[in-house]
Write a protein that holds these residues in place. Structure first.
Motif, short mmCIF file in Angstrom:
data_model
loop_
_atom_site.label_atom_id
_atom_site.label_comp_id
_atom_site.label_asym_id
_atom_site.label_seq_id
_atom_site.Cartn_x
_atom_site.Cartn_y
_atom_site.Cartn_z
N GLU A 68 2.84 -30.81 16.81
CA GLU A 68 1.96 -30.54 15.99
C GLU A 68 0.99 -29.98 15.78
N VAL A 69 0.01 -30.17 17.32
CA VAL A 69 -1.44 -29.46 17.72
C VAL A 69 -0.68 -27.87 17.77
N TRP A 70 0.53 -27.53 18.43
CA TRP A 70 -0.33 -26.39 18.28
C TRP A 70 0.70 -25.09 17.23
N LEU A 71 1.43 -25.87 16.22
CA LEU A 71 1.98 -25.21 15.32
C LEU A 71 0.32 -25.03 14.35
N GLN A 72 -0.70 -26.12 14.11
CA GLN A 72 -1.65 -25.79 13.73
C GLN A 72 -2.07 -24.83 14.35
N ASN A 73 -2.71 -24.87 15.40
CA ASN A 73 -3.74 -23.81 16.42
C ASN A 73 -2.61 -22.45 15.86
N GLU A 74 -1.69 -22.33 15.79
CA GLU A 74 -1.38 -21.02 15.50
C GLU A 74 -1.71 -20.48 14.09
N GLY A 75 -2.01 -21.56 12.91
CA GLY A 75 -1.69 -21.25 11.70
C GLY A 75 -0.53 -21.33 10.98
N VAL A 76 0.43 -22.08 11.86
CA VAL A 76 1.83 -21.11 11.48
C VAL A 76 2.41 -22.51 9.74
N GLU A 77 2.34 -21.50 9.25
CA GLU A 77 2.81 -22.69 7.94
C GLU A 77 4.05 -23.24 7.57
N MET A 78 4.82 -23.83 7.59
CA MET A 78 5.78 -24.70 7.58
C MET A 78 6.71 -24.84 6.25
N GLU A 130 20.44 -43.17 39.70
CA GLU A 130 19.34 -43.02 38.72
C GLU A 130 19.06 -42.30 38.28
N VAL A 131 19.03 -41.97 37.38
CA VAL A 131 17.54 -41.42 36.36
C VAL A 131 17.41 -41.50 34.91
N LEU A 132 16.44 -41.65 34.39
CA LEU A 132 16.18 -41.82 32.81
C LEU A 132 15.93 -40.90 32.33
N GLY A 133 15.55 -40.12 31.25
CA GLY A 133 15.92 -39.14 30.57
C GLY A 133 15.39 -39.33 29.14
N VAL A 134 15.08 -38.27 28.64
CA VAL A 134 14.40 -38.18 26.74
C VAL A 134 15.18 -36.88 26.17
N GLN A 135 15.29 -36.98 25.24
CA GLN A 135 15.46 -35.15 24.95
C GLN A 135 15.29 -35.03 23.41
N GLN A 136 14.21 -34.50 23.42
CA GLN A 136 14.55 -34.18 21.51
C GLN A 136 14.36 -32.86 21.14
N THR A 137 14.55 -33.01 20.03
CA THR A 137 14.76 -31.26 19.48
C THR A 137 14.26 -31.55 17.74
N HIS A 138 13.53 -31.05 17.62
CA HIS A 138 12.68 -30.04 17.01
C HIS A 138 13.17 -29.34 16.29
N GLN A 139 13.92 -29.42 14.94
CA GLN A 139 13.73 -27.80 14.09
C GLN A 139 13.23 -27.70 13.29
N PHE A 140 12.93 -26.84 13.29
CA PHE A 140 12.01 -26.60 11.65
C PHE A 140 11.77 -25.26 11.18
N ARG A 141 11.34 -24.16 10.49
CA ARG A 141 10.94 -23.08 9.77
C ARG A 141 9.58 -22.54 10.06
N SER A 142 9.12 -21.40 10.40
CA SER A 142 7.78 -21.36 10.42
C SER A 142 7.75 -20.21 9.95
N SER A 143 6.50 -19.47 9.32
CA SER A 143 5.92 -18.24 8.84
C SER A 143 5.69 -17.05 9.32
N LYS A 144 6.28 -17.45 10.74
CA LYS A 144 6.00 -16.30 12.13
C LYS A 144 6.45 -17.06 13.10
N LYS A 145 6.88 -15.40 13.96
CA LYS A 145 7.51 -16.24 15.57
C LYS A 145 6.62 -16.24 16.31
#
Length: 306
Positions: free
Chosen positions: A294-304, A55-70
């Motif tokens: 979300e924290v990572w993107l804020q730390n990176e100064g990403v503009e959504m 038996e295995v329990l799992g979660v797979q979450q995908t978040h797609q967004f557009r960023s102002s930088k790589k």
């Protein structure tokens, strides 16, 4: 070289087995949650299944967004992804998670030199994780969440290596009109118990568990923004044997099993409620890890971008 700690070796072996078995998962039940907004396109898939009969329990979450930088997820990982909460004066006023490097062997207690997961060898890296955001989504008043965060910090010990940080599936070729940057990072949980002791299911209590991150980015010619897709996959095997641990006893699961016995198993109470509990926990897990993103993107100064 000193022999790695047994918990490190065990976690690596078990984590590699889960990654190798990912493509062989037979889904028994799954649920999907979608959330589309002006900035995000989210898809969370929670499932129970089997890998070669286990038996295995799992979660797979995908978040797609557009960023102002790589972006480069793995460059951020060695220090963790965290920040202080603006305006907060609480003792533990951080969100996201922090990492502390640990020694790899019984002979060498000094922490290793930390490097990106894109290392050229397969030297494992042993970390203690402090997950600040764990109680943020608990259905309780703010003062209770702060109390839990301060008194029962959620911690785990994990191992990262190149052998773990590989794609779960074979990726398709890129379109001709775009360039793509892909990164993968994975850690396996060790059986070291450093988190809250009253939990019967969580870091340190898993038999085998991994957390896998995959970041893909594409930028079509002439496009000023980057299309990003972050997929986070958690796998745990086997499923939960208990949720609470009161001196080795789980009052919730034992009560459900007693109800099953009294009703002669006609309604399958234990299995049905157990599945709902596990799905709730994995959905909660997905919310915590979206906060980390979300924290990572804020730390990176990403503009959504829309």
């Amino acid at each position: 070289m000193d022999k790695p700690l047994p918990v490190v070796e065990d976690a690596l072996r078990d984590g590699e087995a889960l990654i190798d078995g990912f493509s062989r998962i037979e889904i028994l039940e799954e649920r999907e949650i979608k959330d589309v907004s002006s900035m995000w396109n989210d898809r969370v898939r929670i499932f129970v299944g089997t890998i070669d009969g286990q038996e295995v329990l799992g979660v797979q979450q995908t978040h797609q967004f557009r960023s102002s930088k790589k972006l480069s997820f793995t460059d951020s990982f060695p220090d963790g992804i965290h920040r202080e909460i603006p305006g907060s004066t609480a003792k533990n006023n951080k969100e996201g998670f922090e990492l502390n490097a640990l020694g790899l062997s019984t002979a060498t207690k000094e922490p290793p030199e930390v490097s990106s997961s894109n290392q050229t060898d397969n030297t494992p890296q042993h970390y203690e994780v402090n997950l600040h955001s764990f109680f943020d989504f608990m259905p309780a008043p703010s003062f209770m969440r702060q109390h839990m965060k301060r008194s029962f910090p959620m911690k785990a010990r994990v191992v990262v290596s190149r052998s773990l940080s590989r794609p779960l599936v074979v990726e398709t070729d890129d379109p001709e009109n775009s360039t793509r940057l892909s990164e993968t990072l994975c850690y396996a949980f060790t059986k070291e118990r450093v988190g809250p002791t009253f939990l019967g299911f969580g870091p340190g209590k898993f038999e085998r568990a991994i957390k896998h991150y995959s970041l893909s980015q594409s930028n079509e010619e002439g496009d000023e923004t980057t299309s990003c897709s972050m997929t986070m996959t958690g796998l745990i095997a086997p499923r939960s044997k208990q949720i609470m641990n009161i001196h080795g006893f789980c009052p919730l699961y034992q009560s459900l099993k007693a109800l099953d016995t009294l009703t002669f198993g006609v309604f399958n109470i234990f299995e049905n409620i157990k599945t709902n509990i596990e799905f709730y926990l994995m959905d909660y897990h997905a919310k915590v890890h979206k906060r980390m993103l979300e924290v990572w993107l804020q730390n990176e100064g990403v503009e959504m971008a829309r």
